[in-house]
Structures are given as structure tokens and as C-alpha cells.
Write a protein that holds these residues in place. Structure first.
Motif, PDB file in Angstrom:
ATOM      1  N   UNK A 136       8.421 -25.875  16.667  1.00  0.00           N
ATOM      2  CA  UNK A 136       8.569 -25.571  15.241  1.00  0.00           C
ATOM      3  C   UNK A 136       7.460 -24.624  14.780  1.00  0.00           C
ATOM      4  N   UNK A 137       7.861 -23.534  14.144  1.00  0.00           N
ATOM      5  CA  UNK A 137       6.916 -22.539  13.638  1.00  0.00           C
ATOM      6  C   UNK A 137       6.665 -21.382  14.584  1.00  0.00           C
ATOM      7  N   UNK A 138       7.039 -21.528  15.854  1.00  0.00           N
ATOM      8  CA  UNK A 138       6.846 -20.444  16.826  1.00  0.00           C
ATOM      9  C   UNK A 138       7.798 -19.290  16.526  1.00  0.00           C
ATOM     10  N   UNK A 139       7.292 -18.081  16.747  1.00  0.00           N
ATOM     11  CA  UNK A 139       8.082 -16.869  16.525  1.00  0.00           C
ATOM     12  C   UNK A 139       8.120 -16.066  17.817  1.00  0.00           C
ATOM     13  N   UNK A 140       9.274 -15.492  18.119  1.00  0.00           N
ATOM     14  CA  UNK A 140       9.417 -14.628  19.280  1.00  0.00           C
ATOM     15  C   UNK A 140      10.384 -13.507  18.968  1.00  0.00           C
ATOM     16  N   UNK A 141      10.421 -12.526  19.865  1.00  0.00           N
ATOM     17  CA  UNK A 141      11.355 -11.413  19.737  1.00  0.00           C
ATOM     18  C   UNK A 141      12.321 -11.491  20.910  1.00  0.00           C
ATOM     19  N   UNK A 142      13.606 -11.489  20.601  1.00  0.00           N
ATOM     20  CA  UNK A 142      14.620 -11.605  21.648  1.00  0.00           C
ATOM     21  C   UNK A 142      14.562 -10.375  22.549  1.00  0.00           C
ATOM     22  N   UNK A 144      23.595 -12.950  15.246  1.00  0.00           N
ATOM     23  CA  UNK A 144      22.291 -12.323  15.008  1.00  0.00           C
ATOM     24  C   UNK A 144      21.304 -12.461  16.142  1.00  0.00           C
ATOM     25  N   UNK A 145      21.659 -13.206  17.185  1.00  0.00           N
ATOM     26  CA  UNK A 145      20.763 -13.399  18.324  1.00  0.00           C
ATOM     27  C   UNK A 145      20.950 -12.237  19.295  1.00  0.00           C
ATOM     28  N   UNK A 146      20.365 -11.095  18.954  1.00  0.00           N
ATOM     29  CA  UNK A 146      20.515  -9.866  19.728  1.00  0.00           C
ATOM     30  C   UNK A 146      19.137  -9.310  20.059  1.00  0.00           C
ATOM     31  N   UNK A 147      19.054  -8.515  21.095  1.00  0.00           N
ATOM     32  CA  UNK A 147      17.782  -7.945  21.548  1.00  0.00           C
ATOM     33  C   UNK A 147      17.067  -7.218  20.418  1.00  0.00           C
ATOM     34  N   UNK A 148      15.754  -7.453  20.357  1.00  0.00           N
ATOM     35  CA  UNK A 148      14.915  -6.803  19.354  1.00  0.00           C
ATOM     36  C   UNK A 148      14.769  -7.586  18.067  1.00  0.00           C
ATOM     37  N   UNK A 149      15.549  -8.639  17.884  1.00  0.00           N
ATOM     38  CA  UNK A 149      15.479  -9.435  16.656  1.00  0.00           C
ATOM     39  C   UNK A 149      14.369 -10.474  16.747  1.00  0.00           C
ATOM     40  N   UNK A 150      13.664 -10.645  15.638  1.00  0.00           N
ATOM     41  CA  UNK A 150      12.651 -11.697  15.561  1.00  0.00           C
ATOM     42  C   UNK A 150      13.341 -13.009  15.215  1.00  0.00           C
ATOM     43  N   UNK A 151      12.920 -14.068  15.868  1.00  0.00           N
ATOM     44  CA  UNK A 151      13.514 -15.382  15.651  1.00  0.00           C
ATOM     45  C   UNK A 151      12.393 -16.418  15.567  1.00  0.00           C
ATOM     46  N   UNK A 180      20.345 -30.492  18.083  1.00  0.00           N
ATOM     47  CA  UNK A 180      20.457 -29.095  17.657  1.00  0.00           C
ATOM     48  C   UNK A 180      19.135 -28.520  17.159  1.00  0.00           C
ATOM     49  N   UNK A 181      18.993 -27.229  17.339  1.00  0.00           N
ATOM     50  CA  UNK A 181      17.789 -26.507  16.938  1.00  0.00           C
ATOM     51  C   UNK A 181      18.165 -25.545  15.809  1.00  0.00           C
ATOM     52  N   UNK A 182      17.329 -25.477  14.774  1.00  0.00           N
ATOM     53  CA  UNK A 182      17.581 -24.587  13.646  1.00  0.00           C
ATOM     54  C   UNK A 182      16.602 -23.424  13.728  1.00  0.00           C
ATOM     55  N   UNK A 183      17.145 -22.198  13.732  1.00  0.00           N
ATOM     56  CA  UNK A 183      16.341 -20.981  13.847  1.00  0.00           C
ATOM     57  C   UNK A 183      16.526 -20.108  12.614  1.00  0.00           C
ATOM     58  N   UNK A 184      15.490 -19.335  12.293  1.00  0.00           N
ATOM     59  CA  UNK A 184      15.620 -18.293  11.284  1.00  0.00           C
ATOM     60  C   UNK A 184      15.779 -16.977  12.031  1.00  0.00           C
ATOM     61  N   UNK A 185      16.890 -16.306  11.772  1.00  0.00           N
ATOM     62  CA  UNK A 185      17.161 -15.001  12.374  1.00  0.00           C
ATOM     63  C   UNK A 185      17.969 -14.199  11.363  1.00  0.00           C
ATOM     64  N   UNK A 186      17.623 -12.935  11.170  1.00  0.00           N
ATOM     65  CA  UNK A 186      18.337 -12.064  10.219  1.00  0.00           C
ATOM     66  C   UNK A 186      18.344 -12.661   8.811  1.00  0.00           C
TER      67      UNK A 186
END
Length: 96
Positions: free
Chosen positions: A13-19, A38-45, A56-62
Motif C-alpha cells: 500500500x502506497x508504493x508507486x511504479x511505472x508499468x 489503463x494498465x499499459x506500458x509507461x503508466x504510473x500505478x 483483490x487489490x485496488x490500484x490508482x491508474x489513469x
């Protein structure tokens, strides 16, 4: 500063990465659906939260919140900075 590539499911929780890639061996219809969400290369998640017991895991993307099963998150690989990678490794060592 370096970085490490890990499956999206390894984030805490709280970790950020770039796909950086999707699993090449995954079914094409699944990876296509992930890209549409929205889970595409170059996107921050960012991992917002995960349900207990590998739920289940909840992500912030786009600028939206998306929920994935752990198996789906395993198909997505993200690049995280080395300092964040060390935090993840430390947390995993404590749990083990």
C-alpha cells in the motif's frame, strides 16, 4: 539512481511504479483487457489497498481506481526506484 522490475502484485500500500511490460505468456485477450483498463506500458500505478488473504487489490491508474485479482496483477511488471525496492525487500524479510 537505479530501479528494479517486479510484478505489480509485489507492491505494498502506497508504493508507486511505472508499468514496463505485460506478461508475454498471458492470454492476449486478458492483456488487451488490462490495457483497456489503463494498465499499459509507461503508466504510473499506485497500490491503494489489498483485501486480506490475497484478496483483490485496488490500484490508482489513469486518475481512476481499478480493482484486480492478484493473478491479474502478477501479469503486470512495474519499475520501482531502488530505494522503494529496498523497502519492499525489507518488508518481505520481516514477513518471512
Amino acid at each position: 539512481m537505479g530501479s528494479k522490475i517486479v510484478p505489480l502484485s509485489n507492491l505494498h500500500a502506497g508504493d508507486v511504479g511505472v508499468i514496463c511490460r505485460l506478461d508475454e505468456e498471458a492470454d492476449e485477450s486478458i492483456t488487451h483487457r488490462l490495457q483497456l483498463l489503463g494498465f499499459d506500458c509507461g503508466r504510473e500505478v499506485c497500490l491503494i489497498r489489498q483485501a486480506p488473504l490475497s484478496g483483490p487489490m485496488v490500484f490508482r491508474v489513469c486518475d481512476a481506481q481499478m480493482c484486480l485479482r492478484e493473478a491479474q496483477a502478477d501479469m503486470i511488471y512495474v519499475r520501482i526506484p531502488d530505494d522503494a525496492a529496498q523497502v519492499v525487500a525489507d518488508a518481505e524479510a520481516i514477513v518471512a
